[in-house]
Enzyme design. Structure first.
Site, PDB file in Angstrom:
ATOM      1  N   ASP A 120       0.824  -1.224   0.000  1.00  0.00           N
ATOM      2  CA  ASP A 120       0.000   0.000   0.000  1.00  0.00           C
ATOM      3  C   ASP A 120       0.853   1.267   0.000  1.00  0.00           C
ATOM      4  O   ASP A 120       0.339   2.376   0.134  1.00  0.00           O
ATOM      5  CB  ASP A 120      -0.938   0.008   1.209  1.00  0.00           C
ATOM      6  CG  ASP A 120      -0.182  -0.015   2.537  1.00  0.00           C
ATOM      7  OD1 ASP A 120       1.071  -0.050   2.492  1.00  0.00           O
ATOM      8  OD2 ASP A 120      -0.838   0.007   3.592  1.00  0.00           O
ATOM      9  N   GLY A 121       2.165   1.111  -0.120  1.00  0.00           N
ATOM     10  CA  GLY A 121       3.052   2.275  -0.210  1.00  0.00           C
ATOM     11  C   GLY A 121       3.646   2.688   1.124  1.00  0.00           C
ATOM     12  O   GLY A 121       4.575   3.499   1.164  1.00  0.00           O
ATOM     13  N   GLU A 122       3.144   2.155   2.237  1.00  0.00           N
ATOM     14  CA  GLU A 122       3.723   2.514   3.542  1.00  0.00           C
ATOM     15  C   GLU A 122       5.124   1.932   3.666  1.00  0.00           C
ATOM     16  O   GLU A 122       5.421   0.876   3.108  1.00  0.00           O
ATOM     17  CB  GLU A 122       2.837   1.965   4.675  1.00  0.00           C
ATOM     18  CG  GLU A 122       1.545   2.735   4.831  1.00  0.00           C
ATOM     19  CD  GLU A 122       0.742   2.266   6.040  1.00  0.00           C
ATOM     20  OE1 GLU A 122       1.201   1.364   6.770  1.00  0.00           O
ATOM     21  OE2 GLU A 122      -0.367   2.801   6.230  1.00  0.00           O
ATOM     22  N   LYS A 179      12.785  40.645 -10.323  1.00  0.00           N
ATOM     23  CA  LYS A 179      11.912  39.615 -10.900  1.00  0.00           C
ATOM     24  C   LYS A 179      10.528  39.709 -10.294  1.00  0.00           C
ATOM     25  O   LYS A 179      10.373  40.087  -9.141  1.00  0.00           O
ATOM     26  CB  LYS A 179      12.539  38.252 -10.591  1.00  0.00           C
ATOM     27  CG  LYS A 179      11.656  37.044 -10.784  1.00  0.00           C
ATOM     28  CD  LYS A 179      12.387  35.772 -10.392  1.00  0.00           C
ATOM     29  CE  LYS A 179      11.857  35.181  -9.105  1.00  0.00           C
ATOM     30  NZ  LYS A 179      12.429  33.861  -8.765  1.00  0.00           N
ATOM     31  N   THR A 183      13.038  31.043 -13.834  1.00  0.00           N
ATOM     32  CA  THR A 183      13.792  32.185 -13.293  1.00  0.00           C
ATOM     33  C   THR A 183      15.099  32.353 -14.056  1.00  0.00           C
ATOM     34  O   THR A 183      15.452  33.460 -14.486  1.00  0.00           O
ATOM     35  CB  THR A 183      14.073  31.966 -11.783  1.00  0.00           C
ATOM     36  OG1 THR A 183      12.814  31.908 -11.110  1.00  0.00           O
ATOM     37  CG2 THR A 183      14.918  33.075 -11.197  1.00  0.00           C
TER      38      THR A 183
HETATM   39  C1  R5P Z   1      13.220  32.004  -5.729  1.00  0.00           C
HETATM   40  O1  R5P Z   1      13.133  32.960  -5.014  1.00  0.00           O
HETATM   41  C2  R5P Z   1      14.403  31.081  -5.723  1.00  0.00           C
HETATM   42  O2  R5P Z   1      15.572  31.685  -5.268  1.00  0.00           O
HETATM   43  C3  R5P Z   1      14.628  30.527  -7.110  1.00  0.00           C
HETATM   44  O3  R5P Z   1      14.948  31.601  -7.963  1.00  0.00           O
HETATM   45  C4  R5P Z   1      13.396  29.838  -7.628  1.00  0.00           C
HETATM   46  O4  R5P Z   1      12.891  28.951  -6.670  1.00  0.00           O
HETATM   47  C5  R5P Z   1      13.682  29.099  -8.909  1.00  0.00           C
HETATM   48  O5  R5P Z   1      12.494  28.530  -9.331  1.00  0.00           O
HETATM   49  P1  R5P Z   1      12.164  28.304 -10.857  1.00  0.00           P
HETATM   50  O6  R5P Z   1      13.292  27.534 -11.453  1.00  0.00           O
HETATM   51  O7  R5P Z   1      10.865  27.557 -10.843  1.00  0.00           O
HETATM   52  O8  R5P Z   1      11.979  29.637 -11.486  1.00  0.00           O
END
Ligand code: R5P
Length: 314
Positions: A36-38, A204, A238
């Site tokens: 069951d995954g446990e 960002k 990011t």
């Molecule tokens: C965000 O504040 C972190 O420092 C990373 O920039 C972020 O978690 C990277 O996530 P992703 O690759 O999804 O953009």
């Protein structure tokens, strides 16, 4: 006192490297998965009055890896271990360290309560999302960093070995870049390690509902080469958004470095098909073969962990 080192199942290669560096063999653990995954965890060796170390990354599947870690700590404590140091190279749930929007759980707080109440003595971890996280623990936390490894790599590349795909990276005409404001401290630290190498910071914006990322502007000078340094790569958005803005601003060669290769679904393709020429990560998270891609290079943190364990047990 010589510790006994155990590994959960999330990052066996790293645990093996750490124990090898310490001149030890990993101590056996029986980890059984029921239909069951446990899971059931059993300590086989005698650990009475012995200092023990458990290596377990809590990346995906975070919940399963945490449960396994909890069972290992419990099994060691019940078996009489003198201490249990938990090495969590990647601390899952670290991005949920406070309430972002009304009604949310502080998931990291829940995990910390469990680790502490089970009797862990100490935590060793890497490049946490914020430097405030260790303060959430009541047990000691060694907050280590992969930045010195990245600084070394940048120095080596500047000397022409190894070369990167799009040509040799030189410290001349190159800036370090934080892909967001949250990384300012990190970028200042690595800049200092590299003799105050110039750095720039990207502003960002992440839409909390859609997850969409926009790199809005760059503060600081952009050179022809850029090394973006972050704590983790998850979707890759990011890094790619930062790289695209850097390119628009005049950078021609862009390298990405991040400690934790979370690499959520689709990110290897996103990174491989991006304008980033090389992606350096560490082995805080085990990377399965199917997630590896040609631009990826993995640097090991095993020696740093072993050094820290030696320091604690000397
Ligand atoms: C965000 O504040 C972190 O420092 C990373 O920039 C972020 O978690 C990277 O996530 P992703 O690759 O999804 O953009």
């Amino acid at each position: 006192m010589v510790p006994k080192v155990f590994s959960g199942s999330s990052n066996l290669p790293l645990a093996q490297k750490v124990s090898k560096n310490l001149g030890l063999k990993l101590s056996p653990l029986e980890i059984t998965v029921f239909a069951d995954g446990e899971k059931r965890v059993r300590v086989v060796d005698n650990v009475v009055d012995i200092e023990t170390v458990v290596v377990q990354s809590t990346a995906a599947p975070a919940d399963a890896n945490y449960m396994e870690l909890f069972f290992i700590i419990d099994a060691l404590k019940r078996s009489g271990a003198k201490s249990v140091t938990v090495v969590i190279p990647y601390l899952g749930y670290q991005r949920q360290d406070h309430v972002f929007r009304d009604g949310e759980a502080v998931s990291l707080g829940v995990v910390i309560k469990a680790i502490e109440s089970l009797g862990a003595s100490k935590v060793i971890t890497f490049d946490l999302h914020t430097v405030k996280i260790p303060e959430l623990f009541r047990i000691p936390v060694s907050h280590l960093s992969a930045l010195p490894l990245f600084a070394e790599k940048i120095k080596k590349m500047a000397n022409g070995s190894p070369r990167v795909e799009a040509g040799q990276l030189s410290i001349v005409n190159c800036s370090l870049v934080s892909p967001d404001l949250g990384g300012v401290r990190r970028i200042k630290l690595i800049s200092e390690m590299l003799g105050n190498m110039p750095y720039a910071i990207i502003v960002k914006n992440r839409n909390l509902d859609s997850g969409e990322i926009t790199a809005e502007k760059i503060e600081g000078k952009v050179f022809s080469k850029a090394v973006i340094v972050d704590d983790m790569i998850s979707s890759g958005k990011t890094m790619v958004a930062a790289a695209e803005l850097l390119k628009e601003s005049g950078a021609q060669e862009i390298i990405a470095m991040a400690t934790h290769a979370v690499l959520s679904s689709g990110s290897p393709e996103v990174l491989q098909n991006s304008i980033i020429s090389k992606v350096f990560v560490t082995d805080t998270i085990a990377i399965p073969e199917q997630k590896k891609f040609p631009k990826l290079e993995v640097i090991s943190v095993a020696d740093i962990i072993a050094k820290e364990i030696r320091k604690n047990n000397s």
